[in-house]
Design a protein around this motif. Structure first.
Motif, PDB file in Angstrom:
ATOM      1  N   HIS A  54       0.845  -1.186   0.000  1.00  0.00           N
ATOM      2  CA  HIS A  54       0.000   0.000   0.000  1.00  0.00           C
ATOM      3  C   HIS A  54       0.888   1.246   0.000  1.00  0.00           C
ATOM      4  CE1 HIS A  54      -3.489   2.426   0.988  1.00  0.00           C
ATOM      5  NE2 HIS A  54      -2.726   3.050   1.875  1.00  0.00           N
ATOM      6  N   GLN A  55       0.524   2.184  -0.860  1.00  0.00           N
ATOM      7  CA  GLN A  55       1.302   3.412  -0.933  1.00  0.00           C
ATOM      8  C   GLN A  55       0.476   4.567  -0.425  1.00  0.00           C
ATOM      9  OE1 GLN A  55       4.158   3.900  -3.464  1.00  0.00           O
ATOM     10  NE2 GLN A  55       4.405   1.733  -3.093  1.00  0.00           N
TER      11      GLN A  55
ATOM     12  N   ARG B  12      -1.515   6.298 -12.274  1.00  0.00           N
ATOM     13  CA  ARG B  12      -0.200   6.074 -11.683  1.00  0.00           C
ATOM     14  C   ARG B  12       0.841   6.038 -12.789  1.00  0.00           C
ATOM     15  NH1 ARG B  12      -0.234   1.277  -7.232  1.00  0.00           N
ATOM     16  NH2 ARG B  12       1.969   1.430  -6.731  1.00  0.00           N
ATOM     17  N   PRO B  13       1.952   6.696 -12.600  1.00  0.00           N
ATOM     18  CA  PRO B  13       2.983   6.611 -13.639  1.00  0.00           C
ATOM     19  C   PRO B  13       3.467   5.180 -13.751  1.00  0.00           C
ATOM     20  CG  PRO B  13       3.818   7.772 -11.696  1.00  0.00           C
ATOM     21  CD  PRO B  13       2.360   7.531 -11.472  1.00  0.00           C
ATOM     22  N   GLY B  14       3.821   4.785 -14.938  1.00  0.00           N
ATOM     23  CA  GLY B  14       4.105   3.403 -15.343  1.00  0.00           C
ATOM     24  C   GLY B  14       4.651   2.486 -14.269  1.00  0.00           C
ATOM     25  N   GLY B  15       3.919   1.436 -14.003  1.00  0.00           N
ATOM     26  CA  GLY B  15       4.409   0.370 -13.126  1.00  0.00           C
ATOM     27  C   GLY B  15       4.627   0.782 -11.689  1.00  0.00           C
ATOM     28  N   GLY B  16       3.795   1.682 -11.188  1.00  0.00           N
ATOM     29  CA  GLY B  16       3.962   2.060  -9.790  1.00  0.00           C
ATOM     30  C   GLY B  16       5.119   3.015  -9.647  1.00  0.00           C
TER      31      GLY B  16
ATOM     32  N   ASP C 197      -4.580   3.536 -10.377  1.00  0.00           N
ATOM     33  CA  ASP C 197      -4.725   4.963 -10.091  1.00  0.00           C
ATOM     34  C   ASP C 197      -4.370   5.268  -8.637  1.00  0.00           C
ATOM     35  OD1 ASP C 197      -5.682   5.368 -12.592  1.00  0.00           O
ATOM     36  OD2 ASP C 197      -7.801   5.286 -11.994  1.00  0.00           O
ATOM     37  N   TYR C 198      -3.904   6.492  -8.431  1.00  0.00           N
ATOM     38  CA  TYR C 198      -3.831   7.003  -7.071  1.00  0.00           C
ATOM     39  C   TYR C 198      -5.188   7.613  -6.752  1.00  0.00           C
ATOM     40  CZ  TYR C 198       1.266   6.823  -6.874  1.00  0.00           C
ATOM     41  OH  TYR C 198       2.554   6.418  -6.835  1.00  0.00           O
ATOM     42  N   VAL C 199      -5.585   7.505  -5.499  1.00  0.00           N
ATOM     43  CA  VAL C 199      -6.805   8.175  -5.092  1.00  0.00           C
ATOM     44  C   VAL C 199      -6.428   9.368  -4.222  1.00  0.00           C
ATOM     45  CG1 VAL C 199      -8.947   7.951  -3.788  1.00  0.00           C
ATOM     46  CG2 VAL C 199      -8.099   6.035  -5.142  1.00  0.00           C
ATOM     47  N   VAL C 200      -7.033  10.513  -4.510  1.00  0.00           N
ATOM     48  CA  VAL C 200      -6.822  11.665  -3.648  1.00  0.00           C
ATOM     49  C   VAL C 200      -7.727  11.468  -2.442  1.00  0.00           C
ATOM     50  CG1 VAL C 200      -6.995  14.154  -3.444  1.00  0.00           C
ATOM     51  CG2 VAL C 200      -6.345  13.124  -5.624  1.00  0.00           C
ATOM     52  N   GLU C 201      -7.144  11.148  -1.314  1.00  0.00           N
ATOM     53  CA  GLU C 201      -7.951  10.798  -0.154  1.00  0.00           C
ATOM     54  C   GLU C 201      -8.356  12.002   0.658  1.00  0.00           C
ATOM     55  OE1 GLU C 201      -6.964   6.366   1.318  1.00  0.00           O
ATOM     56  OE2 GLU C 201      -5.695   7.953   2.059  1.00  0.00           O
ATOM     57  N   ALA C 202      -7.484  12.998   0.634  1.00  0.00           N
ATOM     58  CA  ALA C 202      -7.805  14.164   1.453  1.00  0.00           C
ATOM     59  C   ALA C 202      -7.135  15.375   0.847  1.00  0.00           C
ATOM     60  CB  ALA C 202      -7.312  13.952   2.881  1.00  0.00           C
ATOM     61  N   ILE C 203      -7.766  16.512   0.949  1.00  0.00           N
ATOM     62  CA  ILE C 203      -7.133  17.762   0.552  1.00  0.00           C
ATOM     63  C   ILE C 203      -7.214  18.721   1.733  1.00  0.00           C
ATOM     64  CG2 ILE C 203      -7.641  17.441  -1.892  1.00  0.00           C
ATOM     65  CD1 ILE C 203      -9.865  19.565  -1.478  1.00  0.00           C
ATOM     66  N   HIS C 204      -6.689  19.922   1.534  1.00  0.00           N
ATOM     67  CA  HIS C 204      -6.595  20.836   2.672  1.00  0.00           C
ATOM     68  C   HIS C 204      -7.945  21.477   2.988  1.00  0.00           C
ATOM     69  CE1 HIS C 204      -5.663  22.971  -1.055  1.00  0.00           C
ATOM     70  NE2 HIS C 204      -6.196  24.038  -0.515  1.00  0.00           N
ATOM     71  N   ASN C 205      -8.854  20.681   3.455  1.00  0.00           N
ATOM     72  CA  ASN C 205     -10.128  21.242   3.913  1.00  0.00           C
ATOM     73  C   ASN C 205     -10.527  20.609   5.235  1.00  0.00           C
ATOM     74  OD1 ASN C 205     -11.076  18.709   3.346  1.00  0.00           O
ATOM     75  ND2 ASN C 205     -12.177  19.297   1.498  1.00  0.00           N
ATOM     76  N   GLU C 206     -11.615  21.079   5.775  1.00  0.00           N
ATOM     77  CA  GLU C 206     -12.053  20.684   7.104  1.00  0.00           C
ATOM     78  C   GLU C 206     -12.005  19.168   7.303  1.00  0.00           C
ATOM     79  OE1 GLU C 206     -12.360  22.353  10.354  1.00  0.00           O
ATOM     80  OE2 GLU C 206     -12.736  23.674   8.642  1.00  0.00           O
ATOM     81  N   ARG C 207     -12.492  18.456   6.292  1.00  0.00           N
ATOM     82  CA  ARG C 207     -12.554  16.996   6.431  1.00  0.00           C
ATOM     83  C   ARG C 207     -11.177  16.355   6.337  1.00  0.00           C
ATOM     84  NH1 ARG C 207     -16.933  16.487   3.049  1.00  0.00           N
ATOM     85  NH2 ARG C 207     -15.671  15.543   1.430  1.00  0.00           N
ATOM     86  N   GLY C 208     -10.258  17.044   5.639  1.00  0.00           N
ATOM     87  CA  GLY C 208      -8.981  16.411   5.329  1.00  0.00           C
ATOM     88  C   GLY C 208      -7.857  16.677   6.317  1.00  0.00           C
TER      89      GLY C 208
END
Lengths: 427, 520
Positions: A71-72, A90-94, B420-431
């Motif tokens: 996990h990242q 995600r940029p290629g291959g993590g 994908d990366y997930v944006v989990e939090a940003i600079h707001n009250e919840r984050g």
């Protein structure tokens, strides 16, 4: 608080670490130097250079996380448009930011670049050619100089004071500042003595005394010899006998010469250049390539462009003769020639080659070296090549001619042995 | 150099010229000291300022900032690399290097202008110095009085080993020790510290004893490797009069030093030296943000005060601001120059923010920091933080919404197989809370360094040493590097070494590495 000036501490504290590193990376560095010298120009062979070596064997491994696993998560600054829940590919291959902390030595590169000094480079280059240590020293030693008079200086060692100049300066300064001479003072003193006797208490005596006091003060204030008068002989370090040499590189570029052969030939030329450069302040290089016709070219064309055609060696000798006649008068230039070939030549050309060499070339050259490059040991066993047969007789009759067969980098050096030991023989 | 410095005539300025001189250094030091000690109330070790050249600075870089260091090729490698970058102009040099020792040594470069020297003195000789002397981690783990003595001993000892056993042999041991260096620290206090002098004495005694008691015949008749009865336990250690190390043990170098069956005494001492160096730097690793933040905050306060008091010219102030702002520059994540969060920027920003919270709090601050908001004692609050926190806890405790907004922080995450990366939090009250927690974790060495322990050393059987990596969140070790490190470990241990990776939570086996046999 204490302030300590450490600037004068012994320099090169890291030298021994550097030597350890070079020793450790020897194999890779030798490889890199070999590669670098293959690419550089003959004239630049001795310059230090940035080299890049692979890090195998030099890596400093540590246990660290593989950024591609698990996990990242991370916090980054500078959000512009993201909202909660957005997805970013995600940029290629993590990888991502976690990859940054993962590299073994903090550089994250497979290759490692640094700069070798001239000496270090040359050392490794020569070692690769299997030169004996004594020879290495001869080649890489920096040239000696002799001091020569070069005007005057205001500072120097006491032993170098130039008396004439110093006294001349002193004199002109004394004149300019009107320092009273001894005669002048003596005359005045005599006059005072005279006046004391003849008219004591007179105004003239008073005036003379004031004048004497004035002159004596002046004498004290304007020294006879001032530090600013002193001049020293200045010497400049001048390199020993400045002579000029020209080195002719002749090479067969017909299709039968492979890249490996050319590389071997290039090393041969480089080494010759180093030897000649040791002896002469100024070295010109002329490149002549030939097939069935010859022409003078620049270095890149010489080594890297291909020509097709037959092989007539005498054309190159004729071209060399022409260039000498045109630009390098024998009275001003020491002439060296190095020829590399696979030994191929038109059979009918043999007598012509021998004639030109004997009549026009050998009498005016310091040294003519011929190397016959061959791909492998097997080829050495076959019968002598055409060119070898033409050249072979000269090796016994002329001291300034050498012919060698070279199959490997290590074979190159012996060619030079004749040339540089003993000192008196060849030049 | 301690003579009373004479002020410049007719002007209160400490210096008027760009070039530095010893006089000006002394004047500036005195003025800075007056502010640092008198006004800010900092508590520092005695200072020693050393002027060095660029080449010496590169030297200091290569030997990880220590004035004395034993010799090893890796330092030569780093020197060659840094030198090339420096010559090419690709990288400037640090203005200073400061050593956690007493007296506290600050190196300043001869090329710096006088304004820079003043900045460096404020930064290193007072900022870092105060932090070194007061931070709990440093107080607990490092001995500022003794480090220089110890390094002197280490350097001489390793040089003697090279003479005696050959440079190559020593290099092999150092290579191996360096590979395990990150895992050669005690994370918890073990027992009393041993003074370096007695360490040195002990090492000498050990060597002398080994020499005197050398008996070839005895060794032949009673070889160390004879098979022993199953219940013999730690026989070899008993022979050496040492206690067995209880398992599991997370300090791999310590374990090898004490327990490796076939290791020569001098090699144990070398491991010990590397371990001590690693331990010495361990607090620095955990306090990068705080340490740099403290020094930057201190120099900022001091330089401003100098200017206010008319001791620093406008020109000097501008020069200072120029380098100050480049030091605390934080590129955005999508900037080419981005390479993580700049510890100087984060530390400085958080500390100036603490000052603001103490003196001019908003409602938000009162809600987030009820204990310190509006207490009016910024310096006291900061000093308390400098003394008692490390990066992880400092961020967790003091990172305010204001700073998160200023940095525009956001948190990303992704599972191993996600594309994908997930944006989990940003600079707001919840984050805010999420970001703060996540950032703090990033500075937690327990999470960033793999947790590897010796779990088994089968001394009665085939003597295989088993290491275990407790993986957190499924993050495994880099396979190639792990294999290389295992090889080094096996060479020291003298018998096979195995490595298994288990999940920290469930203890489920995730991966087993190939067993590595020792070479040579």
């Amino acid at each position: 608080m204490q302030i300590i000036d450490r600037r004068r501490n012994p320099q090169g504290k890291s030298l021994s670490n550097r030597q350890r590193f070079l020793r450790r990376a020897k194999r890779q560095i030798t490889e890199a130097v070999r590669e670098a010298s293959a690419q550089r120009r003959i004239r630049d062979v001795a310059d230090g250079e940035r080299i890049v070596i692979p890090t195998d064997g030099l890596a400093e491994p540590r246990f660290h996380h593989d950024p591609a696993t698990g996990h990242q998560e991370g916090v980054m600054p500078g959000n512009k448009k993201f909202h909660e829940g957005d997805r970013i590919p995600r940029p290629g291959g993590g990888g991502g930011e976690a990859g940054r902390e993962g590299s073994p030595d903090g550089d994250g590169a497979d290759a490692f670049g640094f700069v070798l000094s001239r000496d270090e480079f040359l050392d490794i280059f020569l070692e690769d050619l299997e030169l004996p240590d004594l020879m290495k020293k001869t080649v890489s030693r920096t040239e000696s100089t002799t001091p020569e008079r070069a005007g005057f200086a205001t500072s120097g060692a006491p032993a170098n004071i130039n008396l004439l100049r110093t006294m001349r300066n002193s004199l002109s300064r004394r004149i300019a500042l009107r320092r009273p001479s001894n005669e002048e003072l003596d005359a005045l003193r005599a006059e005072i003595a005279e006046l004391e006797r003849s008219e004591p208490g007179s105004r003239r005596l008073e005036e003379a005394r004031i004048r004497l006091a004035f002159l004596e003060r002046r004498t004290r204030e304007i020294p006879y010899l001032d530090p600013m008068d002193i001049r020293f002989n200045r010497f400049e370090a001048v390199p020993k006998p400045i002579t000029r040499a020209v080195m002719f590189c002749l090479m067969d570029v017909s299709g039968s010469m492979s890249e490996a052969m050319k590389d071997l030939a290039k090393r041969f030329f480089m080494l010759l250049y180093l030897f000649i450069q040791r002896r002469y302040r100024h070295v010109e290089i002329v490149f002549i390539r030939h097939t069935h016709k010859a022409e003078e070219v620049d270095e890149d064309t010489f080594f890297y462009s291909r020509e097709t055609g037959g092989t007539v060696v005498s054309t190159a000798l004729v071209e060399m003769r022409r260039v000498i006649a045109e630009r390098f008068p024998v009275s001003d230039w020491n002439i060296y020639a190095a020829q590399a070939s696979d030994g191929d030549n038109l059979t009918a050309d043999g007598p012509e080659v021998a004639a030109i060499l004997d009549r026009d070339i050998l009498p005016i050259t310091q040294y003519f070296a011929y190397v016959e490059v061959s791909g492998g040991v097997g080829e050495l066993l076959k019968t002598d090549s055409n060119l070898w047969r033409s050249y072979a007789p000269f090796a016994t009759t002329h001291a300034n001619f050498a012919a060698r067969r070279v199959a490997d980098r290590g074979d190159i050096y012996p060619v030079f042995r004749d040339l540089f030991t003993p000192e008196s023989q060849s030049v | 150099m301690c003579s009373a410095a004479t002020p410049l005539p007719d002007t209160p300025l400490l210096f008027a010229e760009a070039d530095w001189s010893y006089d000006a250094l002394q004047r500036a030091y005195d003025a800075i000291q007056e502010i640092a000690i008198g006004e800010l109330g900092l508590d520092v070790y005695p200072n020693q300022i050393e002027v060095i050249t660029a080449e010496q600075m590169l030297d200091a870089y290569a030997s990880i900032g220590m004035p004395l260091m034993y010799q090893h090729w890796s330092f030569g490698k780093h020197f060659a690399y840094n030198e090339m970058l420096y010559r090419k102009g690709a990288r400037g040099l640090a203005y200073e290097i400061v050593i956690n020792s007493s007296p506290c040594i600050s190196y300043i470069m001869e090329d710096n202008s006088m304004a820079m020297q003043a900045l460096v003195m404020a930064h290193a000789a007072f900022g870092h110095n105060h932090f070194f002397k007061n931070n709990n981690l440093f107080r607990q783990w490092t001995d500022a009085e003794a480090i220089l003595d110890y390094m002197q001993f280490a350097k001489a000892y390793i040089a003697r080993c090279e003479e005696r056993y050959g440079a190559r042999e020593v290099e092999r041991v150092l290579d191996a020790a360096h590979a395990l260096m990150d895992h050669g620290v005690n994370r918890y206090q073990r027992k009393r510290r041993v003074s370096p002098k007695s360490t040195e004495q002990r090492a000498r005694d050990r060597l002398r004893y080994a020499e005197q008691s050398y008996d070839d015949l005895w060794q032949r008749t009673n070889p160390l490797d004879t098979p022993r009865e199953p219940d013999a336990g730690w026989r070899e250690e008993d022979l050496r009069g040492m206690q067995p190390v209880p398992l599991p043990e997370e300090n791999l170098l310590y374990f090898l030093e004490k327990m490796a069956p076939k290791l020569a005494p001098w090699k144990r001492e070398v491991l010990r030296i590397v371990r001590q160096v690693a331990q010495y730097f361990y607090p620095q690793k955990q306090t990068k943000v705080m340490n740099e933040g403290c020094a930057t905050y201190v120099h900022y306060r001091i330089m401003n005060r100098l200017h206010e008091k008319g001791l620093l010219s406008d020109g000097g102030m501008l020069e200072f601001l120029h380098s100050h702002s480049s030091v605390i520059f934080q590129p955005d994540f999508d900037d080419k120059r981005y390479s993580g969060i700049n510890p100087y920027a984060l530390g400085f920003e958080m500390m100036t923010d603490i000052e603001r919270i103490c003196e001019r709090p908003t409602d938000e601050d009162r809600q987030w920091f009820p204990a310190i908001a509006g207490n009016g004692d910024a310096m006291g609050t900061l000093k308390d933080a400098w003394a008692n926190y490390r990066d992880e806890s400092f961020v967790l405790q003091f990172l305010s919404p204001t700073v998160m907004r200023r940095f525009k922080m956001f948190r990303l995450s992704a599972g191993e197989d996600d594309s994908d990366y997930v944006v989990e939090a940003i600079h707001n009250e919840r984050g805010y809370h999420k970001i703060r927690k996540s950032l703090a974790r990033r500075y937690d060495v327990a999470l960033t360094d793999p947790n590897i322990q010796v779990v088994e050393a089968n001394l009665d059987g085939d003597r295989t040493l088993v290491l275990r990596h407790e993986a957190i969140g499924g993050r495994l070790l880099d396979r190639d590097d792990a294999a290389a490190v295992l090889q080094h470990a096996a060479n020291l241990w003298g018998y096979p070494v195995a490595l298994e990776e288990v999940d920290a939570a469930s203890q489920a086996m995730l991966r087993e590495h190939d067993r590595v046999e020792p070479i040579g």
